[in-house]
Write a protein that holds these residues in place. Structure first.
Motif, short mmCIF file in Angstrom:
data_model
loop_
_atom_site.label_atom_id
_atom_site.label_comp_id
_atom_site.label_asym_id
_atom_site.label_seq_id
_atom_site.Cartn_x
_atom_site.Cartn_y
_atom_site.Cartn_z
N ASP A 24 23.56 -31.42 -50.15
CA ASP A 24 23.54 -31.04 -51.68
C ASP A 24 23.78 -29.53 -51.80
O ASP A 24 23.87 -28.60 -51.03
N ILE A 25 24.38 -29.44 -53.15
CA ILE A 25 24.96 -28.17 -53.53
C ILE A 25 23.77 -27.60 -54.19
O ILE A 25 22.89 -28.10 -54.99
N ALA A 26 23.38 -26.19 -53.98
CA ALA A 26 22.49 -25.31 -54.59
C ALA A 26 22.72 -25.12 -56.08
O ALA A 26 24.02 -24.85 -56.33
N GLU A 27 21.69 -24.64 -56.71
CA GLU A 27 21.95 -24.29 -58.15
C GLU A 27 22.62 -22.96 -58.34
O GLU A 27 23.21 -22.56 -59.20
N GLY A 28 22.30 -22.19 -57.31
CA GLY A 28 22.75 -20.58 -57.30
C GLY A 28 22.74 -20.05 -56.17
O GLY A 28 22.09 -20.46 -55.18
N PRO A 29 22.90 -18.44 -56.46
CA PRO A 29 22.53 -17.83 -55.00
C PRO A 29 20.67 -17.94 -54.74
O PRO A 29 20.20 -17.89 -55.61
N SER A 30 20.66 -17.69 -53.51
CA SER A 30 18.97 -17.79 -53.27
C SER A 30 18.62 -16.20 -53.57
O SER A 30 19.39 -15.05 -53.55
N THR A 31 17.35 -16.31 -54.31
CA THR A 31 17.03 -15.14 -54.94
C THR A 31 16.41 -14.24 -53.66
O THR A 31 15.96 -13.17 -53.99
N ASP A 32 16.29 -14.72 -52.37
CA ASP A 32 15.90 -13.83 -51.39
C ASP A 32 16.62 -12.80 -50.86
O ASP A 32 16.19 -11.55 -50.41
N VAL A 33 17.99 -12.77 -51.23
CA VAL A 33 18.87 -11.83 -50.97
C VAL A 33 19.64 -11.34 -52.27
O VAL A 33 20.58 -12.10 -52.79
N PRO A 34 19.15 -10.37 -53.11
CA PRO A 34 19.89 -9.98 -54.12
C PRO A 34 21.27 -9.75 -54.25
O PRO A 34 21.78 -10.06 -55.13
N GLU A 35 22.00 -9.34 -53.00
CA GLU A 35 23.39 -9.34 -53.16
C GLU A 35 24.19 -10.39 -53.42
O GLU A 35 25.25 -10.44 -53.60
N LEU A 36 23.31 -11.34 -52.96
CA LEU A 36 24.31 -12.79 -53.21
C LEU A 36 24.72 -12.98 -54.63
O LEU A 36 25.68 -13.61 -54.93
N LYS A 37 23.80 -12.57 -55.52
CA LYS A 37 24.18 -12.62 -56.93
C LYS A 37 25.66 -12.26 -57.28
O LYS A 37 26.26 -12.95 -58.05
N GLU A 38 25.99 -11.43 -56.80
CA GLU A 38 27.67 -11.00 -56.95
C GLU A 38 28.36 -11.89 -56.48
O GLU A 38 29.64 -12.09 -57.29
N LEU A 39 28.41 -12.63 -55.49
CA LEU A 39 29.19 -13.47 -55.12
C LEU A 39 29.47 -14.77 -56.01
O LEU A 39 30.18 -15.47 -56.07
#
Length: 183
Positions: A24-39
């Protein structure tokens, strides 16, 4: 769901992992690691324009996988100038232990490229790089996201004396973007 076993051999290392083909494709970056949001800047479907190569067509599809901890980017390049088509897969994440962005590109030719990256929030630019083992040169990729639906990028390869031996630039236009869930 049938699993696929993937084996990657890198000098002095053998990596075995099991990948579920129907993942399954995730909805977006994991909120556990804030830095992922930039990707998330890389997420979506993209069409590229390569400077000096109007006959080349490159497409990319960036999707969040593995509970939003990794961004998978599938890409292909085709042209009418006789160059062979190129296809690959890039996996990106933020390494919380080393405090650095990391990516691994797997090319259809069998090559594997590992990069480390940094994000500059002021310029909205990722800078990725790696050393070329056989020549002691480097490859630096810079991708700027000045607008939400556009990225400008350049790839510069240098030799062991920092002399530029190859340079490619272009821009990518986002065709569609998956929704980013609230943090």
């Amino acid at each position: 769901m049938k699993s696929v076993v993937l084996t990657v051999s890198i000098p002095a290392t053998i990596l075995n992992c099991q990948v579920n083909a129907g993942e399954d494709i995730a909805e977006g970056p994991s909120t556990d690691v804030p830095e992922l949001k930039e990707l998330h800047h890389y997420a979506g479907q993209w069409e590229d324009e390569i400077a000096g190569r109007p006959d080349a067509r490159r497409t990319e599809l960036g999707e969040w996988i593995l509970n939003g901890r990794f961004l998978r980017q599938s890409w292909s390049t085709e042209s009418n100038d006789g160059a062979p088509p190129a296809h690959g897969l890039t996996i990106m994440t933020f390494d919380t232990e080393r405090k650095v962005y990391r990516s691994w590109a797997f090319l259809a030719t069998g090559s594997v490229i590992e990069n480390e990256g940094v994000w500059d929030a002021i310029t909205k630019t990722f800078t990725w790089g790696h050393r070329v083992p056989e020549s002691a040169g480097t490859v630096i990729t810079k991708t700027s996201f000045a607008a939400d639906a556009t990225q400008s990028w350049s790839i510069v390869k240098t030799d062991e004396h920092d002399k530029v031996i190859r340079e490619v630039a272009g821009r990518s236009i986002r065709q569609s973007l998956p929704a980013l869930h609230a943090a």
